[in-house]
Scaffold this active site. Structure first.
Site, PDB file in Angstrom:
ATOM      1  N   ARG A  35       0.806  -1.212   0.000  1.00 13.71           N
ATOM      2  CA  ARG A  35       0.000   0.000   0.000  1.00 13.71           C
ATOM      3  C   ARG A  35       0.846   1.271   0.000  1.00 13.71           C
ATOM      4  O   ARG A  35       0.444   2.286  -0.581  1.00 13.71           O
ATOM      5  CB  ARG A  35      -0.929  -0.015   1.235  1.00 13.71           C
ATOM      6  CG  ARG A  35      -2.001   1.064   1.232  1.00 13.71           C
ATOM      7  CD  ARG A  35      -2.761   1.089   2.547  1.00 13.71           C
ATOM      8  NE  ARG A  35      -3.947   1.926   2.504  1.00 13.71           N
ATOM      9  CZ  ARG A  35      -4.608   2.328   3.576  1.00 13.71           C
ATOM     10  NH1 ARG A  35      -4.202   1.956   4.785  1.00 13.71           N
ATOM     11  NH2 ARG A  35      -5.676   3.096   3.470  1.00 13.71           N
ATOM     12  N   SER A  96      -7.141   6.855   0.017  1.00 14.25           N
ATOM     13  CA  SER A  96      -6.808   5.446  -0.111  1.00 14.25           C
ATOM     14  C   SER A  96      -7.742   4.711   0.841  1.00 14.25           C
ATOM     15  O   SER A  96      -7.670   4.886   2.060  1.00 14.25           O
ATOM     16  CB  SER A  96      -5.343   5.200   0.270  1.00 14.25           C
ATOM     17  OG  SER A  96      -5.056   3.815   0.287  1.00 14.25           O
ATOM     18  N   SER A  97      -8.642   3.899   0.293  1.00 15.57           N
ATOM     19  CA  SER A  97      -9.710   3.297   1.092  1.00 15.57           C
ATOM     20  C   SER A  97      -9.151   2.363   2.165  1.00 15.57           C
ATOM     21  O   SER A  97      -8.057   1.816   2.034  1.00 15.57           O
ATOM     22  CB  SER A  97     -10.670   2.513   0.194  1.00 15.57           C
ATOM     23  OG  SER A  97     -11.257   3.363  -0.757  1.00 15.57           O
ATOM     24  N   ALA A  98      -9.929   2.174   3.232  1.00 13.48           N
ATOM     25  CA  ALA A  98      -9.535   1.287   4.319  1.00 13.48           C
ATOM     26  C   ALA A  98      -9.326  -0.129   3.783  1.00 13.48           C
ATOM     27  O   ALA A  98     -10.142  -0.632   3.000  1.00 13.48           O
ATOM     28  CB  ALA A  98     -10.605   1.286   5.407  1.00 13.48           C
ATOM     29  N   PRO A  99      -8.246  -0.791   4.180  1.00 14.14           N
ATOM     30  CA  PRO A  99      -7.942  -2.117   3.633  1.00 14.14           C
ATOM     31  C   PRO A  99      -9.065  -3.144   3.777  1.00 14.14           C
ATOM     32  O   PRO A  99      -9.291  -3.946   2.870  1.00 14.14           O
ATOM     33  CB  PRO A  99      -6.693  -2.538   4.422  1.00 14.14           C
ATOM     34  CG  PRO A  99      -6.012  -1.240   4.741  1.00 14.14           C
ATOM     35  CD  PRO A  99      -7.135  -0.282   5.014  1.00 14.14           C
TER      36      PRO A  99
END
Length: 378
Positions: A35, A96-99
């Site tokens: 990431r 950046s979206s939550a994993p």
């Protein structure tokens, strides 16, 4: 600095604290597509549990790196780039979206090697890179409306040795020259599913998109394209994504010179607004209205508004210790009564959960249904 393998282990563990174990293919992708390669040097952590704060790779590389591998979304842009992240204040316009959410949506999408995939919202490029790993970079088309974000994502992907087909444009228009698609993956929320997504897919294709009805939190919708040119599917889970720019809510100003009528209501607005996801879907389906809220000391305010008529608006105010609640209405349309009626219709249906609701999308628009597509809600 903490070893990358340990950070990835910790990220996967945190994902599995909030959801079921990650599918093995998705886990391999998360481990193979680090990431941190897709997070800018300066970004904003705003996870809701603490005040927003900046992470700066140059000033504090350890904090930056460990923050990247936490289970949280990372804001990378404010106000479409008009506001500096250092202000810590503005409308979040890219992240950046939550994993865990990324894993959820990718599992629902289930892209297979060789699938032609259309991604709506390139953002930082991280999800595009994950899709490249899962389906092959030559099969990925990713759309981004913001030229600055698109350029940064292209750089991130190129530095990782990946070259999916990147397009700068409105996600609502799709990519007609790149279809037909087997999968459509949206990383932004829509209120109305663009029919062009379905039109650019082959029968059997899967579309996964966050959807925001305007009533409470958002949802994930998974659709399957049918052989008659429509698509249908169910709402699956919670998702809080930024709206696609061409579908951002428009707040109409109150009409000049119109004085609201004051009355009262016995229905606690908090009960309606804080109802479970199934109730919120029922309200959205039956009324088409939008609810906005604000909490103040000793007060809770709810605005109910039409998306098309400025006069069709009501304000409901809960005040601590009061048996009745103030109601201010701007038009003859009883929008608050409609919301209340929809809530109690949901109760009469047996308080169905979110996953009993679905949607069908066709050339003429979209409709909600309960349990089966034949039971349309209207």
């Amino acid at each position: 600095m903490t070893e990358l393998g340990l950070l990835l282990d910790a990220m996967i563990a945190r994902i599995e604290e909030v959801r079921a174990p990650v599918d093995s293919r998705i886990e391999r992708a998360l481990r193979s597509v680090p990431r941190h390669r897709y997070v800018p040097p300066i970004a904003l952590i705003a996870d809701g549990d603490r005040p927003p704060f900046l992470i700066d790779r140059d000033k504090d590389p350890e904090l930056w790196m460990t923050s990247v591998y936490t289970e949280t979304a990372i804001v990378t842009q404010l106000d479409d780039g008009a506001t500096d992240l250092a202000t810590l204040d503005g409308n979040y316009s890219s992240s950046s979206s939550a994993p865990a959410t990324v894993a959820d949506l990718l599992e629902l999408l289930d892209p297979q090697p060789g699938d032609r995939v259309l991604e709506i919202g390139t953002g930082t490029g991280w999800t595009a890179a994950l899709l490249c790993h899962l389906a092959g970079e030559q099969n990925i088309t990713s759309l981004e409306v913001d030229p600055v974000l698109a350029e940064a994502a292209a750089k991130n992907l190129a530095e990782a040795g990946l070259r999916p087909h990147l397009v700068v444009g409105d996600g609502a228009e799709g990519a007609p020259d790149r279809g037909p698609f087997d999968r459509v993956h949206a990383t932004c929320a829509v209120r109305t599913v663009p029919y062009v997504w379905i039109d650019q897919c082959r029968p059997g294709a899967v579309i996964v998109t966050p959807i925001h009805t305007g009533v409470g939190d958002g949802h994930v919708l998974r659709l399957v394209v049918l052989d008659d040119g429509t698509a249908q599917g169910r709402f699956r889970e919670y998702a809080d994504y930024m709206a696609m720019r061409s579908q951002r809510p428009v707040y109409l100003p109150d009409p000049a010179g119109v004085q609201p009528r004051e009355s009262t209501t016995r229905v606690d607005p908090r009960m309606v607004v804080r109802a479970p996801p199934g109730a919120r879907l029922a309200i959205a389906a039956l009324t088409g209205l939008r609810l906005d809220t604000r909490t103040e000391p000793g007060r809770f305010l709810v605005w109910v508004s039409s998306t098309t008529e400025a006069r069709e608006k009501a304000l409901v105010i809960w005040e601590e210790g009061k048996a009745e609640y103030k109601l201010y209405e701007l038009s003859d349309r009883p929008v608050w009564d409609e919301v209340v009626a929809a809530y109690f219709q949901w109760v009469r249906w047996g308080e169905p959960r979110r996953d009993r609701f679905g949607m069908t999308v066709g050339p003429q628009g979209q409709c909600y249904w309960l349990d089966t597509p034949s039971q349309v809600i209207s």
